[in-house]
Design a protein around this motif. Structure first.
Motif: not given
Lengths: 418, 377
Positions: A69, A72-73, A76-77, A143, A305, A309, A312-313
């Protein structure tokens, strides 16, 4: 004076480059979420690992199995688990070390004439992690690293501005312009338990002692004897109504003494002593609780997540298209302005020089361009996503635009490459 | 994290000092009220300009042109932009860590706003920095209430600090709903007696329960009365003038006019009068100051022959319908009244005789804006 500033600047530049050589960015996911910066003097020394966080992160990584992962993942997690998982906040705290460092680094370079070291800046800013996490909103693709670097930078700049203001004010000018919140804090820090009569006195002082035209507000003079009488009179009229504690009338002589005392207290409180440069941020004393880590809720949390995620992407990609198109349609001066600000990272003063305009015009032009970009996003999202355009949401989107512009014009944070 | 160096998203406005404006407010005896009025006048000018340049549309001051009746008791600069009400809170506080909005701007239905702006005033550097704003709804939800000073406090982190998003929303947003407020009804008689007691109190806005004060403050006419009353202390005394003692705001003709005396005054105000005094009068509803002039002849037995006139200050004619009246102070009995027409360059109460020591009141009114001057002949 000018020469002195220039030589200080050159010194800073050299010094900053020395730090650059020693600051190593973390590359391992494990380290990124479990280590903290240690300074020696004013320079980066090393990354210190927090064992408990390292184990917690290790545990999470193992659960992922082979699925690698991204950073960024994980951000967010942990952000999503902030209120549930006991270590989430600490992981983010570790993660935010780098943006905080670079924010302090950039400002010590950008405002070299100000007496403020990199480590001071870092200490000031890192204390605001909580606030920054509260202000952060990942919903529109912001971000955290970029957001936090700006927010940390803002903390330091605000601190700098206040410090400068405090340094050039007279004790009376300072007393008149201190906030009630800070005055109360100053009194408590000095050891006064009962603050209300002091605060009433201060309010009366502020009412009576206003600057005369042509006189500096910062350099406010000590109250005249007439003013002291007026303050005393006012205090004695108001104390019955505003004080919930037994009080007596104040005499002018005593009032003069107490006001001077107040001014001294405020000055002492607001003039910082040298901050210690050790690391108070992370307390690893809860080590023995390691084995009680909640483990069963993580797979589900991770799945959620994954979804967030991906969402979000998608949003980021769409924004990217809308903004790129909009930027290409801007007129040449606007594009130049964006490049000077976001790519070359010039200050407003430098941009003003460059474009032969006034400094305040730089700010206005930038605001206008950003407003145009914001409107393009809003129109797009209104048509496709039906997102409501409330003022607070707009502010979030405007943040995202700012981050996007930073990425667009300087794809990698340049500091990391230095 | 509120006010920053070199942050292009926080507009910085020029705020040039204005000595003439400072002088004009010399009649305000309370130092804090004078300072507040001065800053608000400067701020209003700067903000009008900024709005015009930034949004190509001129806002209008609200509820009146220069609401001295508000500024003498409450912080808050009010603008009407299109149909949006905006309240700007000026503050000189160094740490600029919160926005403090007096309750009047939040809980009074006819004074609450759609947006609140936090502005930092730096008189030394002559600038005004706008560092955050909030819509009404956010202020309602997130602020804490300070009961001692009757204000709502919103943390800087709950303010929007990026002005590129400012006023982008309202084009798409519903106007904020106003909360029902709990105000009590005040009879005219009750209100007037309350106004009497508030006029000389320090911090009049904190004396009554808000439910009463709110009713009083919402009413433009009562607000004016309170303002006038608190400015008019003590009654003007002609006896003092004879000894060259002049009350706040009053000046002998020579010092009131830059030149020895301009022709338009010479024709009407001089003549045989031994004493001519004047005072600048502010009416919210008038675009310019007015000049109230007294010409007094002392006759045998200390009897006075008095002529009262009202002139425009900068402009050539008076606003039409401005009224000048003479009353008995004790009973309020109306003795004489005159009203300006479309093209009057001055109006006057015809000369009258009276003995020394008579208490009289001059009443000047334009629409709902009133000014009163009590004097002793």
């Amino acid at each position: 004076m000018k020469l002195k500033a220039v030589s200080a600047w050159i010194w800073q530049q050299t010094a900053v480059q020395l730090y650059d050589l020693t600051m190593r960015s973390r590359t391992e996911t494990l380290a990124t979420f479990s280590t903290f910066i240690q300074f020696t003097g004013d320079r980066f020394d090393t990354w210190v690992s927090a064992p408990r966080l390292a184990r917690s992160m290790q545990h999470q990584l193992l659960q992922q199995g082979d699925n690698e992962r991204s950073e960024k993942f994980w951000v967010l997690h942990w952000y999503r688990l902030r209120r549930q998982h006991p270590d989430a906040e600490q992981h983010l705290w570790a993660y935010l070390q780098e943006p905080c460092y670079w924010a302090a680094h950039r400002i010590s370079r950008r405002f070299p004439m100000v007496q403020y070291s990199l480590a001071d800046g870092f200490q000031t800013a890192i204390a605001n992690v909580d606030r920054i996490l509260n202000g952060y909103n990942p919903d529109y693709g912001s971000d955290l690293k970029v957001y936090a670097r700006r927010a940390f930078g803002n903390c330091i700049r605000d601190q700098l501005r206040q410090q400068q203001e405090i340094n050039i004010s007279s004790d009376w000018g300072l007393l008149r312009r201190v906030s009630q919140t800070q005055l109360r804090k100053a009194l408590l820090a000095t050891g006064f338990v009962q603050t209300s009569s002091f605060i009433l006195l201060w309010r009366c002082f502020r009412h009576v002692c206003t600057p005369e035209l042509g006189q500096s507000a910062r350099g406010l003079f000590a109250p005249s004897s007439d003013q002291l009488d007026a303050i005393a009179q006012r205090y004695n009229r108001l104390r019955h109504r505003d004080l919930d504690i037994p009080s007596v009338d104040i005499k002018t002589e005593q009032l003069a003494v107490e006001l001077t005392q107040l001014a001294t207290i405020v000055r002492a409180y607001l003039t910082p002593t040298v901050t210690s440069l050790n690391q108070p941020q992370y307390d690893d004393s809860g080590e023995e609780q390691l084995d009680t880590l909640p483990t069963d809720d993580t797979p589900m949390a991770q799945l959620l997540t994954v979804e967030a995620y991906a969402e979000q992407q998608r949003w980021m990609q769409q924004i990217d298209t809308v903004l790129s198109n909009k930027i290409n349609s801007l007129d040449v001066p606007s594009q130049t302005l964006l490049r000077l600000y976001y790519q070359q990272k010039l200050t407003q003063i430098d941009i003003a020089h460059h474009l032969s305009i006034q400094q305040y015009q730089v700010s206005r032009k930038l605001t206008r361009v950003r407003r145009q970009l914001l409107l393009s996003i809003i129109n797009w999202s209104k048509e496709t996503l039906h997102i409501s355009a409330e003022a607070t949401v707009l502010a979030n989107v405007s943040d995202v635009i700012h981050e996007w512009l930073q990425r667009h014009y300087a794809p990698e944070p340049p500091e990391v490459l230095e | 994290m509120s006010l920053l160096f070199d942050n292009p998203m926080q507009p910085v406005l020029a705020l040039p000092a204005d000595p003439a404006c400072w002088q004009r407010s010399a009649f305000i005896s309370d130092p804090a009220a004078r300072w507040r009025s001065y800053l608000h006048q400067l701020g209003l000018k700067a903000l009008m300009l900024w709005f015009e340049e930034e949004f190509d549309h001129t806002p209008s001051p609200w509820p009146t042109v220069e609401p001295f009746d508000i500024w003498h008791v409450v912080d808050g600069l009010t603008l009407l932009f299109g149909n949006l009400r905006i309240v700007v809170i000026l503050s000189e506080t160094i740490d600029a860590a919160e926005l403090n909005v007096p309750q009047e701007w939040v809980d009074l239905p006819n004074l609450s706003a759609d947006y609140y702006i936090a502005a930092y005033v730096d008189v030394d550097e002559q600038r005004l920095a706008l560092w955050g704003y909030t819509p009404y709804s956010q202020l309602q939800e997130r602020s804490t209430y300070d009961a001692l000073e009757r204000k709502y406090c919103l943390d800087d982190s709950d303010l929007i600090q990026d002005f590129s998003a400012f006023l982008v929303a309202p084009k798409l947003e519903q106007p904020a709903a106003k909360s029902p407020s709990q105000l009590v009804h005040l009879s005219t008689a009750h209100a007037e007696s309350v106004i009497q007691s508030l006029a000389y109190a320090p911090e009049p806005r904190l004396v009554l329960p808000f439910s009463q004060w709110g009713t009083l403050f919402s009413n433009g006419q009562w607000r004016q009365q309170l303002y006038q009353l608190s400015q008019n202390t003590p009654p003007v005394s002609i006896e003092n003038w004879l000894e060259n003692i002049f009350e706040q705001g009053w000046q002998p003709l020579e010092s009131l006019l830059p030149q020895p005396s301009t022709p338009r005054f010479r024709s009407s105000a001089s003549g045989t009068a031994v004493l001519t005094c004047g005072k600048k009068i502010f009416l919210n509803t008038a675009s310019d100051d007015l000049l109230l002039m007294f010409s007094v002849d002392i006759e045998a037995n200390k009897r006075r022959n008095i002529r009262i006139q009202l002139y425009p200050s900068g402009e050539t004619i008076l606003p039409s319908n401005v009224m000048l009246a003479l009353e008995l102070s004790e009973t309020g009995e109306l003795l004489k009244t005159v009203k300006a027409g479309e093209h009057d360059d001055y109006i006057q109460i015809p000369p009258f005789r009276c003995s020394a020591g008579q208490r009289l009141r001059v009443h000047i009114q334009l629409a709902d804006s009133i000014c009163q001057e009590d004097f002793i002949s």
